[in-house]
Design an enzyme around this catalytic site. Structure first.
Site, PDB file in Angstrom:
ATOM      1  N   ARG A  62       3.954  -6.408   9.314  1.00  0.00           N
ATOM      2  CA  ARG A  62       4.079  -7.587   8.444  1.00  0.00           C
ATOM      3  C   ARG A  62       5.356  -7.567   7.603  1.00  0.00           C
ATOM      4  O   ARG A  62       5.786  -8.622   7.137  1.00  0.00           O
ATOM      5  CB  ARG A  62       2.810  -7.774   7.610  1.00  0.00           C
ATOM      6  CG  ARG A  62       1.654  -8.333   8.432  1.00  0.00           C
ATOM      7  CD  ARG A  62       0.425  -8.582   7.601  1.00  0.00           C
ATOM      8  NE  ARG A  62      -0.178  -7.376   7.100  1.00  0.00           N
ATOM      9  CZ  ARG A  62      -1.023  -6.600   7.772  1.00  0.00           C
ATOM     10  NH1 ARG A  62      -1.376  -6.929   9.000  1.00  0.00           N
ATOM     11  NH2 ARG A  62      -1.522  -5.509   7.246  1.00  0.00           N
TER      12      ARG A  62
ATOM     13  N   GLU B 114      -4.566   3.509   3.740  1.00  0.00           N
ATOM     14  CA  GLU B 114      -5.834   3.297   3.041  1.00  0.00           C
ATOM     15  C   GLU B 114      -6.980   3.396   4.058  1.00  0.00           C
ATOM     16  O   GLU B 114      -8.080   3.801   3.731  1.00  0.00           O
ATOM     17  CB  GLU B 114      -5.802   1.906   2.385  1.00  0.00           C
ATOM     18  CG  GLU B 114      -6.933   1.620   1.426  1.00  0.00           C
ATOM     19  CD  GLU B 114      -6.925   0.177   0.926  1.00  0.00           C
ATOM     20  OE1 GLU B 114      -6.031  -0.596   1.313  1.00  0.00           O
ATOM     21  OE2 GLU B 114      -7.823  -0.163   0.159  1.00  0.00           O
TER      22      GLU B 114
END
Ligand code: AMP
Length: 181
Positions: free
Chosen positions: A65, A102
Site C-alpha cells: 500500500r 502486528e
C-alpha cells in the site's frame, strides 16, 4: 457549516474491518480514500508538505500500500522512487531484512543499487502499527548508504507505539488513533 479538517475527512472515510486478516485485528481499510479523488489528492498534498522541507531526493515505498502513495509523492516533490518489496520480486542484487508484523512475520528487499550515499530518502507507507515494517525498511534504506531523512504515514495507531522503534528521523502521520476503539 464548519469545514472538516483533513484528519476528520480521513477518519470519516477509513473503514474499520474487525477480525481481518486474523481474529483480534481491527483492519483500517483505506480503500474508501482511494475511491475519493479529492481526498486521495489532499492526502498526497499533506504528505508532500511534510516531506518537502526535508529535501528528499528519493521516496522509498513499502509494498504494497505504500506504492499507492509513492508515485504521487515523487511527482509532487521531483523525487525518484525506491521499491521495498516482498522477497523474490526484485530481479537484481538485493539486500534483505526480516521483520514482525502486528499479524505475522515477513521479509522485505531493496535493490542494492537503489540509492547511494549522496541520496536523501523519505519513507512512505499507508499505516504505522507496531513499527516493525518501517524499522526494517529504515534499515534497508540505510544499507544502500543513503540518508533516511523522514517517514510519512497516512494512518498511525499510536497505541501500538510504532514510533518508538523509529530512530534518527522525523515521523509524520496524517491521522492518529491513540486507542484501539
Ligand atoms: P507494523 O509493522 O506493525 O507497523 O505494520 C505496518 C504494516 O502492516 C503496514 O504496511 C500496514 O499496511 C499493515 N498493517 C498493520 N496493521 C494494520 C491494521 N490494523 N490495519 C491496516 N493495515 C495494517
Amino acid at each position: 457549516m464548519a469545514t472538516l479538517t483533513l484528519s476528520d475527512r480521513l477518519s470519516n472515510a477509513i473503514r474499520d474491518v474487525p477480525d481481518f486478516p486474523k481474529p483480534g485485528i481491527v483492519f483500517k481499510d483505506i480503500t474508501p480514500i482511494l475511491q475519493d479523488a479529492a481526498l486521495f489528492s489532499a492526502s498526497l498534498d499533506a504528505l508532500a508538505e511534510a516531506a518537502s522541507p526535508l529535501d528528499p531526493t528519493h521516496i522509498a515505498a513499502i509494498e504494497s500500500r505504500g506504492f499507492l502513495f509513492a508515485g504521487g509523492l515523487c511527482e509532487r516533490l521531483g523525487a525518484s522512487l525506491i521499491l521495498l518489496r516482498k522477497p523474490g520480486k526484485l530481479p537484481s542484487e538485493t539486500f534483505q531484512q526480516s521483520y514482525t508484523l502486528e499479524y505475522g512475520e515477513d521479509h522485505l528487499e531493496v535493490h542494492a543499487d537503489a540509492a547511494g550515499p549522496a541520496d536523501r530518502v523519505f519513507l512512505v507507507d499507508d499505516l504505522l502499527a507496531t513499527g516493525g515494517t518501517a524499522a526494517a525498511s529504515a534499515a534497508l534504506v540505510r544499507r544502500t548508504g543513503a540518508e533516511l531523512v523522514g517517514a510519512g504515514f497516512l494512518v498511525e495507531l499510536s497505541f501500538l507505539s510504532g514510533r518508538e522503534r523509529l530512530h534518527g528521523f522525523p515521523v509524520h502521520s496524517l491521522i492518529d488513533y491513540p486507542s484501539e476503539s
